[in-house]
Design a protein around this motif. Structure first.
Motif, PDB file in Angstrom:
ATOM      1  N   LEU A 264       0.835  -1.192  -0.167  1.00 56.19           N
ATOM      2  CA  LEU A 264      -0.025   0.033  -0.125  1.00 56.19           C
ATOM      3  C   LEU A 264       0.788   1.256  -0.099  1.00 56.19           C
ATOM      4  O   LEU A 264       1.585   1.456   1.122  1.00 56.19           O
ATOM      5  N   THR A 265       0.925   1.988  -1.155  1.00 56.74           N
ATOM      6  CA  THR A 265       1.681   3.260  -1.301  1.00 56.74           C
ATOM      7  C   THR A 265       0.854   4.420  -1.034  1.00 56.74           C
ATOM      8  O   THR A 265      -0.301   4.468  -0.937  1.00 56.74           O
ATOM      9  N   ALA A 266       1.694   5.635  -1.002  1.00 58.73           N
ATOM     10  CA  ALA A 266       0.987   6.918  -0.551  1.00 58.73           C
ATOM     11  C   ALA A 266       0.483   7.346  -1.934  1.00 58.73           C
ATOM     12  O   ALA A 266      -0.371   8.309  -1.920  1.00 58.73           O
ATOM     13  N   ASN A 267       0.914   7.068  -3.200  1.00 61.33           N
ATOM     14  CA  ASN A 267       0.458   7.589  -4.295  1.00 61.33           C
ATOM     15  C   ASN A 267       0.530   6.725  -5.555  1.00 61.33           C
ATOM     16  O   ASN A 267       1.496   5.822  -5.560  1.00 61.33           O
ATOM     17  N   PRO A 268      -0.147   7.064  -6.610  1.00 57.94           N
ATOM     18  CA  PRO A 268       0.106   6.061  -7.887  1.00 57.94           C
ATOM     19  C   PRO A 268       1.393   5.904  -8.555  1.00 57.94           C
ATOM     20  O   PRO A 268       1.831   4.878  -8.885  1.00 57.94           O
ATOM     21  N   GLU A 269       2.081   7.175  -8.430  1.00 60.05           N
ATOM     22  CA  GLU A 269       3.366   7.085  -9.010  1.00 60.05           C
ATOM     23  C   GLU A 269       4.311   6.103  -8.338  1.00 60.05           C
ATOM     24  O   GLU A 269       5.270   5.754  -8.994  1.00 60.05           O
ATOM     25  N   LEU A 270       4.300   6.356  -7.056  1.00 57.92           N
ATOM     26  CA  LEU A 270       5.136   5.540  -5.995  1.00 57.92           C
ATOM     27  C   LEU A 270       4.820   4.024  -6.592  1.00 57.92           C
ATOM     28  O   LEU A 270       5.669   3.090  -6.601  1.00 57.92           O
ATOM     29  N   SER A 271       3.621   3.832  -6.534  1.00 58.75           N
ATOM     30  CA  SER A 271       3.285   2.296  -6.974  1.00 58.75           C
ATOM     31  C   SER A 271       3.717   1.876  -8.237  1.00 58.75           C
ATOM     32  O   SER A 271       4.241   0.709  -8.499  1.00 58.75           O
ATOM     33  N   LYS A 272       3.637   2.886  -9.474  1.00 54.29           N
ATOM     34  CA  LYS A 272       4.474   2.561 -10.605  1.00 54.29           C
ATOM     35  C   LYS A 272       5.859   2.160 -10.482  1.00 54.29           C
ATOM     36  O   LYS A 272       6.424   1.232 -10.918  1.00 54.29           O
ATOM     37  N   TYR A 273       6.339   3.304  -9.809  1.00 49.30           N
ATOM     38  CA  TYR A 273       7.862   3.054  -9.608  1.00 49.30           C
ATOM     39  C   TYR A 273       8.366   1.745  -8.888  1.00 49.30           C
ATOM     40  O   TYR A 273       9.132   1.047  -9.222  1.00 49.30           O
ATOM     41  N   LEU A 274       7.578   1.214  -8.012  1.00 43.02           N
ATOM     42  CA  LEU A 274       7.862   0.133  -7.024  1.00 43.02           C
ATOM     43  C   LEU A 274       7.552  -1.183  -7.988  1.00 43.02           C
ATOM     44  O   LEU A 274       8.289  -2.218  -7.968  1.00 43.02           O
ATOM     45  N   HIS A 275       6.650  -1.121  -8.692  1.00 43.70           N
ATOM     46  CA  HIS A 275       6.145  -2.060  -9.808  1.00 43.70           C
ATOM     47  C   HIS A 275       7.450  -2.443 -10.838  1.00 43.70           C
ATOM     48  O   HIS A 275       7.904  -3.714 -10.888  1.00 43.70           O
ATOM     49  N   ASN A 276       7.858  -1.440 -11.214  1.00 46.93           N
ATOM     50  CA  ASN A 276       8.941  -1.219 -12.194  1.00 46.93           C
ATOM     51  C   ASN A 276      10.378  -1.961 -11.491  1.00 46.93           C
ATOM     52  O   ASN A 276      10.875  -2.842 -11.999  1.00 46.93           O
ATOM     53  N   LYS A 277      10.631  -1.444 -10.261  1.00 41.45           N
ATOM     54  CA  LYS A 277      11.605  -1.887  -9.551  1.00 41.45           C
ATOM     55  C   LYS A 277      11.633  -3.412  -9.242  1.00 41.45           C
ATOM     56  O   LYS A 277      12.701  -4.023  -9.355  1.00 41.45           O
ATOM     57  N   PHE A 278      10.493  -3.902  -8.825  1.00 40.92           N
ATOM     58  CA  PHE A 278      10.449  -5.139  -8.302  1.00 40.92           C
ATOM     59  C   PHE A 278      10.409  -6.248  -9.549  1.00 40.92           C
ATOM     60  O   PHE A 278      10.860  -7.275  -9.581  1.00 40.92           O
ATOM     61  N   SER A 279      10.014  -5.676 -10.655  1.00 40.47           N
ATOM     62  CA  SER A 279       9.715  -6.197 -11.879  1.00 40.47           C
ATOM     63  C   SER A 279      11.366  -6.593 -12.275  1.00 40.47           C
ATOM     64  O   SER A 279      11.989  -7.646 -12.659  1.00 40.47           O
ATOM     65  N   ASP A 280      11.983  -5.513 -12.089  1.00 43.04           N
ATOM     66  CA  ASP A 280      13.457  -5.662 -12.541  1.00 43.04           C
ATOM     67  C   ASP A 280      14.299  -6.641 -11.420  1.00 43.04           C
ATOM     68  O   ASP A 280      15.230  -7.139 -12.077  1.00 43.04           O
ATOM     69  N   MET A 281      13.988  -6.679 -10.318  1.00 44.41           N
ATOM     70  CA  MET A 281      14.724  -7.397  -9.441  1.00 44.41           C
ATOM     71  C   MET A 281      14.255  -8.948  -9.793  1.00 44.41           C
ATOM     72  O   MET A 281      14.939  -9.977  -9.681  1.00 44.41           O
ATOM     73  N   TYR A 282      13.077  -9.033 -10.272  1.00 45.96           N
ATOM     74  CA  TYR A 282      12.443 -10.439 -10.666  1.00 45.96           C
ATOM     75  C   TYR A 282      13.307 -10.977 -11.886  1.00 45.96           C
ATOM     76  O   TYR A 282      13.644 -12.095 -12.109  1.00 45.96           O
ATOM     77  N   MET A 283      13.311  -9.856 -12.721  1.00 43.49           N
ATOM     78  CA  MET A 283      14.081 -10.496 -13.937  1.00 43.49           C
ATOM     79  C   MET A 283      15.875 -10.675 -13.774  1.00 43.49           C
ATOM     80  O   MET A 283      16.338 -11.459 -14.511  1.00 43.49           O
ATOM     81  N   VAL A 284      16.230 -10.015 -12.666  1.00 45.69           N
ATOM     82  CA  VAL A 284      17.854 -10.357 -12.322  1.00 45.69           C
ATOM     83  C   VAL A 284      17.858 -11.555 -11.374  1.00 45.69           C
ATOM     84  O   VAL A 284      18.793 -12.037 -11.062  1.00 45.69           O
ATOM     85  N   GLY A 285      16.594 -12.370 -11.198  1.00 52.02           N
ATOM     86  CA  GLY A 285      16.774 -13.432 -10.094  1.00 52.02           C
ATOM     87  C   GLY A 285      16.512 -13.204  -8.838  1.00 52.02           C
ATOM     88  O   GLY A 285      16.652 -14.207  -8.214  1.00 52.02           O
ATOM     89  N   LYS A 286      16.340 -12.089  -8.407  1.00 51.94           N
ATOM     90  CA  LYS A 286      16.375 -11.736  -6.851  1.00 51.94           C
ATOM     91  C   LYS A 286      15.137 -12.382  -6.324  1.00 51.94           C
ATOM     92  O   LYS A 286      15.157 -13.276  -5.071  1.00 51.94           O
ATOM     93  N   TYR A 287      14.000 -12.363  -7.026  1.00 58.62           N
ATOM     94  CA  TYR A 287      12.748 -12.918  -6.569  1.00 58.62           C
ATOM     95  C   TYR A 287      12.136 -13.913  -7.652  1.00 58.62           C
ATOM     96  O   TYR A 287      12.177 -13.552  -8.805  1.00 58.62           O
ATOM     97  N   LYS A 288      11.808 -15.108  -7.131  1.00 56.97           N
ATOM     98  CA  LYS A 288      11.343 -16.260  -8.189  1.00 56.97           C
ATOM     99  C   LYS A 288       9.694 -16.273  -8.080  1.00 56.97           C
ATOM    100  O   LYS A 288       9.298 -16.224  -7.175  1.00 56.97           O
TER     101      LYS A 288
END
Length: 183
Positions: free
Chosen positions: A159-183
């Motif tokens: 739960l984030t404070a605003n939609p832009e932060l949600s988008k930013y975190l979605h992209n950040k976690f997608s990147d982490m997933y792509m490099v194998g941090k999260y499966k």
């Protein structure tokens, strides 16, 4: 005084129907350790009182802290969950904290009440802090950064404070997933 000083009030918060797969019409929301601040007035206290008036929703607050930015990030009080509180809750809302929640607390919640959903609140973009921000020294520590990422990733909802932060975190976690941090 603490919210737990009035034991009658405190225990009354946790009365009523228990959630289960067979009782889907019940929503019990447990808010953990909100600090007394204007920001939390809107994020915790108003929802607590407003939703409590709904006949199918019960709300409870486990503990209230005095406002202290650093103490909130370091955490502590939210770990004092009882099995009864976990069993009662349909939704458990964690404040933004760097305390490691995944290996013990999230795991215990899922063991005691597999129907409970975990919401992890994120107050600000901890990746893009100015060196002048009060939390900058905290989030330059790779261990703390990793624990916050784990807290967010393994929650059912961020739960984030605003939609832009949600988008930013979605992209950040997608990147982490792509490099194998999260499966």
């Amino acid at each position: 005084r603490s919210i737990t000083d009035d034991q009658n009030f405190y225990q009354r918060q946790f009365t009523g129907a228990l959630p289960s797969a067979g009782n889907p019409g019940v929503t019990n929301i447990l808010f953990l350790n909100p600090p007394l601040s204007g920001k939390h007035l809107y994020k915790i206290f108003l929802p607590y009182f407003t939703l409590a008036g709904n006949p199918t929703i019960k709300t409870a607050i486990q503990h209230i802290s005095k406002f202290n930015n650093q103490a909130q990030i370091i955490g502590g009080k939210e770990t004092q969950l009882t099995n009864e509180q976990i069993t009662w809750a349909t939704i458990i809302v964690f404040p933004f904290t760097s305390q490691p929640l995944v290996s013990e607390i999230y795991k215990r919640i899922r063991l005691v009440n597999p129907y409970a959903k975990i919401i992890y609140q994120i107050d600000f973009n901890y990746y893009e802090l100015s060196p002048k921000h009060w939390a900058y020294p905290i989030f330059t520590d790779p261990f703390i950064l990793s624990e916050v990422e784990n807290n967010a990733y393994y929650a059912d909802v961020m739960l984030t404070a605003n939609p832009e932060l949600s988008k930013y975190l979605h992209n950040k976690f997608s990147d982490m997933y792509m490099v194998g941090k999260y499966k």
